[in-house]
Design a protein around this motif. Sequence first.
Motif, PDB file in Angstrom:
ATOM      1  N   ARG A  50       0.856  -1.259   0.014  1.00  0.00           N
ATOM      2  CA  ARG A  50       0.241  -0.072  -0.034  1.00  0.00           C
ATOM      3  C   ARG A  50       0.926   1.310  -0.101  1.00  0.00           C
ATOM      4  NH1 ARG A  50      -5.135  -0.179   1.150  1.00  0.00           N
ATOM      5  NH2 ARG A  50      -5.111   1.859   2.173  1.00  0.00           N
ATOM      6  N   GLY A  51       0.533   2.308  -0.713  1.00  0.00           N
ATOM      7  CA  GLY A  51       1.312   3.314  -0.803  1.00  0.00           C
ATOM      8  C   GLY A  51       0.947   4.429   0.255  1.00  0.00           C
ATOM      9  N   PRO A  52       1.186   5.587   0.357  1.00  0.00           N
ATOM     10  CA  PRO A  52       2.080   6.176  -0.759  1.00  0.00           C
ATOM     11  C   PRO A  52       3.641   5.839  -0.787  1.00  0.00           C
ATOM     12  CG  PRO A  52       1.857   7.804   1.058  1.00  0.00           C
ATOM     13  CD  PRO A  52       1.072   6.787   1.491  1.00  0.00           C
ATOM     14  N   TRP A  53       4.046   5.603  -2.033  1.00  0.00           N
ATOM     15  CA  TRP A  53       5.444   5.344  -2.145  1.00  0.00           C
ATOM     16  C   TRP A  53       6.346   6.664  -1.710  1.00  0.00           C
ATOM     17  CZ3 TRP A  53       6.362   0.138  -3.087  1.00  0.00           C
ATOM     18  CH2 TRP A  53       5.491  -0.620  -3.690  1.00  0.00           C
ATOM     19  N   ASP A  54       7.653   6.274  -1.289  1.00  0.00           N
ATOM     20  CA  ASP A  54       8.679   7.195  -1.083  1.00  0.00           C
ATOM     21  C   ASP A  54       9.044   7.751  -2.466  1.00  0.00           C
ATOM     22  OD1 ASP A  54       8.738   6.877   1.442  1.00  0.00           O
ATOM     23  OD2 ASP A  54       9.958   5.293   1.620  1.00  0.00           O
ATOM     24  N   LEU A  55       9.279   6.745  -3.447  1.00  0.00           N
ATOM     25  CA  LEU A  55       9.793   7.295  -4.588  1.00  0.00           C
ATOM     26  C   LEU A  55       9.156   6.408  -5.838  1.00  0.00           C
ATOM     27  CD1 LEU A  55      11.584   9.206  -6.242  1.00  0.00           C
ATOM     28  CD2 LEU A  55      13.150   7.596  -6.341  1.00  0.00           C
ATOM     29  N   LEU A  56       8.239   7.038  -6.603  1.00  0.00           N
ATOM     30  CA  LEU A  56       7.649   6.491  -7.896  1.00  0.00           C
ATOM     31  C   LEU A  56       8.463   6.774  -9.161  1.00  0.00           C
ATOM     32  CD1 LEU A  56       5.277   5.189  -9.445  1.00  0.00           C
ATOM     33  CD2 LEU A  56       4.125   7.348  -9.570  1.00  0.00           C
ATOM     34  N   VAL A  57       9.159   5.876  -9.630  1.00  0.00           N
ATOM     35  CA  VAL A  57       9.798   6.092 -10.756  1.00  0.00           C
ATOM     36  C   VAL A  57       9.056   5.690 -12.017  1.00  0.00           C
ATOM     37  CG1 VAL A  57      12.016   5.185 -12.001  1.00  0.00           C
ATOM     38  CG2 VAL A  57      11.986   5.409  -9.451  1.00  0.00           C
TER      39      VAL A  57
ATOM     40  N   ALA B 189       8.180  11.623  -7.084  1.00  0.00           N
ATOM     41  CA  ALA B 189       8.057  10.741  -8.358  1.00  0.00           C
ATOM     42  C   ALA B 189       9.272  11.222  -9.204  1.00  0.00           C
ATOM     43  CB  ALA B 189       6.632  11.020  -9.096  1.00  0.00           C
ATOM     44  N   LEU B 190       9.802  10.351  -9.847  1.00  0.00           N
ATOM     45  CA  LEU B 190      10.870  10.638 -10.744  1.00  0.00           C
ATOM     46  C   LEU B 190      10.295  10.352 -12.286  1.00  0.00           C
ATOM     47  CD1 LEU B 190      13.794  11.487 -11.532  1.00  0.00           C
ATOM     48  CD2 LEU B 190      14.430   9.166 -11.197  1.00  0.00           C
TER      49      LEU B 190
ATOM     50  N   SER C  30      20.462   8.833 -10.406  1.00  0.00           N
ATOM     51  CA  SER C  30      21.267   8.582  -8.774  1.00  0.00           C
ATOM     52  C   SER C  30      20.940  10.103  -8.238  1.00  0.00           C
ATOM     53  CB  SER C  30      22.559   8.155  -8.891  1.00  0.00           C
ATOM     54  OG  SER C  30      23.078   8.113  -7.410  1.00  0.00           O
ATOM     55  N   LEU C  31      21.377  11.106  -8.733  1.00  0.00           N
ATOM     56  CA  LEU C  31      21.594  12.326  -7.890  1.00  0.00           C
ATOM     57  C   LEU C  31      20.194  12.740  -7.721  1.00  0.00           C
ATOM     58  CD1 LEU C  31      23.552  15.520  -9.211  1.00  0.00           C
ATOM     59  CD2 LEU C  31      20.999  15.677  -8.644  1.00  0.00           C
ATOM     60  N   ALA C  32      18.848  12.497  -8.631  1.00  0.00           N
ATOM     61  CA  ALA C  32      17.644  13.087  -8.381  1.00  0.00           C
ATOM     62  C   ALA C  32      17.144  12.040  -7.418  1.00  0.00           C
ATOM     63  CB  ALA C  32      16.815  12.895  -9.605  1.00  0.00           C
ATOM     64  N   ALA C  33      17.189  10.797  -7.287  1.00  0.00           N
ATOM     65  CA  ALA C  33      16.928   9.973  -6.368  1.00  0.00           C
ATOM     66  C   ALA C  33      17.199  10.427  -4.931  1.00  0.00           C
ATOM     67  CB  ALA C  33      17.095   8.687  -6.882  1.00  0.00           C
ATOM     68  N   ALA C  34      18.653  10.678  -4.913  1.00  0.00           N
ATOM     69  CA  ALA C  34      19.017  10.896  -3.790  1.00  0.00           C
ATOM     70  C   ALA C  34      18.634  12.369  -3.205  1.00  0.00           C
ATOM     71  CB  ALA C  34      20.623  10.989  -3.662  1.00  0.00           C
ATOM     72  N   ASN C  35      18.466  13.303  -3.767  1.00  0.00           N
ATOM     73  CA  ASN C  35      17.797  14.467  -3.591  1.00  0.00           C
ATOM     74  C   ASN C  35      16.415  14.359  -3.285  1.00  0.00           C
ATOM     75  OD1 ASN C  35      20.029  16.101  -4.198  1.00  0.00           O
ATOM     76  ND2 ASN C  35      19.454  16.758  -6.074  1.00  0.00           N
ATOM     77  N   ALA C  36      15.683  13.446  -3.858  1.00  0.00           N
ATOM     78  CA  ALA C  36      14.307  13.280  -3.267  1.00  0.00           C
ATOM     79  C   ALA C  36      14.094  12.656  -2.037  1.00  0.00           C
ATOM     80  CB  ALA C  36      13.424  12.507  -4.733  1.00  0.00           C
ATOM     81  N   VAL C  37      14.622  11.518  -2.066  1.00  0.00           N
ATOM     82  CA  VAL C  37      14.264  10.658  -0.766  1.00  0.00           C
ATOM     83  C   VAL C  37      15.117  11.175   0.392  1.00  0.00           C
ATOM     84  CG1 VAL C  37      13.761   8.750  -2.051  1.00  0.00           C
ATOM     85  CG2 VAL C  37      16.050   8.773  -1.381  1.00  0.00           C
TER      86      VAL C  37
END
Length: 500
Positions: free
Chosen positions: A5-12, A140-141, A330-337
Motif C-alpha cells: 500500500r502506498g504512498p511510495w517514497d519514490l515512484l519511478v 516521483a521521478l 542517482s542524483l535526483a533519487a538521492a535529492n528526493a528521498v
Amino acid sequence: MRLRRGPWDLLVVGGGTAGLVAAHTAAGFGARVLLVERARTGGDCLWTGCVPSKALVAAAGRTAALARPAHLGVRGAVLRSPGGLPAVAGHWRAAITTIEPHDSPDALRAAGAEVLTGELTFTGPASAVVDGREVRFHHALVATGARPATPDLPGLAAAGPLTSETVWDALERLDEVPRRLVVLGGGPVGCELAQALARLGSRVTVVQSGDRLLAREDPDAADRVRAALAADGVEVRTGTRAEAVDPAAGGGGTVRLSDGARVPFDRLLVALGRVPRTAELGLDRAGVDLDARGHVRVDACLRTSNPRVWAAGDVTEHPAFTHVAGVHGSLAAANAVLGLRRTTSPVVPRVTFTSPEVAAVGVPTGAPLRPGLRAVTVEHDDLDRAVTEDDRTGFTRLVLDRRSRVVGATVVGPRAGESLAEVTLAISRGLRTRDLAAVTHPYPTWGDGVWNAAVADVRRGLARPPVAGALHALVRVRRAWRSVRPPSPPGSLPSREGSV
C-alpha cells in the motif's frame, strides 16, 4: 500483481538507464520504491541504442581491419561472415542477452524495489494511475526517455523508414545488409550506423542539411570522420536536405534533395534527433512544466515545477547520453528521498563511436576561443602508439586558461573515449597541465596524446624568457659551485657547512 500500500517514497516512471539507477539508489537508502515501465526494462541503451550499436560497430570494424590490403605487413583478405548478416545480428543479440539480467525486474526486486508493467498517467500532484490502478507517492521521478524524431516529408511514411529503434529488427530479418542505404542525418547516430553498414557491404549515402558532419564537434574532427567515411565507400552530401520521398512499388524508392539530386535507396534510415516521451503522461495534471519541445523543465537539482516531482535522462533538456542519465538518475533519487540539494555537473563528456572515434568535453575546441583561452594540439603523427599501429590520422587538442588549467578537449583516434576520461577528471578538479605532466603514464598508449599535450604546454611555459632566464642562471650557479666544491664521495653525507 499484489503491491504494497502506498504512498511510495519514490515512484519511478520509466525503466531505462535513469529510472533503473534511480530505483537502485533509492532502494539502497531504504526507501519504498515503485518503478513503472510500459514495456521492458533496460531502455533504449540496452535494446536499441548503445549495446546493439556498439556491437555492430565492433563487428564492422573487425571486417574493415581484415579487409585492408597488406596492412601492418599482413596480407589482407575480404571478410564475409559464414552466416552473413544473421551472424553479426547474433553477436549484438548475445551482447544484449549478457547485459539484460542487470537491468531486469528481478534485479530491481533483489535490490528492494517493486516493479509494475503498464501505462502510467498522472492524475494530480501526488497521484497517478497505472492501467486503472491508483498509485500515490511522496516523490516521483519522470524518466521516460525519448524516441527518434521523424520529419514530415511527403512520401516518407509510405517508404517504411527505419530509425535507431526499428533498424535492429529490420536487419535481423535480412540475410545481407541493404544494397543501397540512404541515411538522413549526419550526427553521431547517422555517422556510426552509416560507417558500420558500409563496412558490412552497403552502398551508403548520408544526407546532411548542415555544411559538415557532426556539427557540434571540432571542424577538424568532423573533416577526419568525413574522410574516413569516404574511405569506407560512404557518399556524404552536405548542404542539402531531403524534400520528398518517392516510394517504389516493390520496395525502396528515391529521395529528392533540395539541390535537385535524386538518390535511390533500398532502405532509408532517419537519424534526425530525438523527441522526449512526455505526451501521454498527464504531466499538466501533476503541475509539471514542459518546454516548447516537450522536455521536462528542471532546476539544477533536477526538480520540476512540482516540488514532489523530479526528472532525469533524455526526457529533460540535459544532454541525451546514457552516462548522463545514470548520474542524473542517482542524483535526483538521492535529492528526493534524502532531502539533499546536490546539483548537476556542467562537465559532460561525449563520444561518437566512428572510426576514428571523436571524444570531446568542456569548452569547444573548434570554436573561436574567448580571450584568455588557448589551444594546444598534438597530431598523432607524433604519437608512438599511432605509429606502431599505422593509424596516425587523429589528434589531441586541449583548451587551457591563463593558468594552464584544462577547460576543454577534443581527442580523435582509436580509444578516444578512454583517453577523454583523464581530461574529464582534470576539468572537474581544475587541474593544470603541470599536474597531468607530473603523473607517470604507461607507454605506449593512445592516452599519450593527452600527456604529450600537457608536457608540450609545460615546456612552453619553461621556455618563456623570464622563466628560461632564471633556470639558465640557476644552472650556471650550480656549475660554478661544483667547480670550487667537488661532490662528496659516494656513501658520504654532505657537510652542514656550506650546503646549498
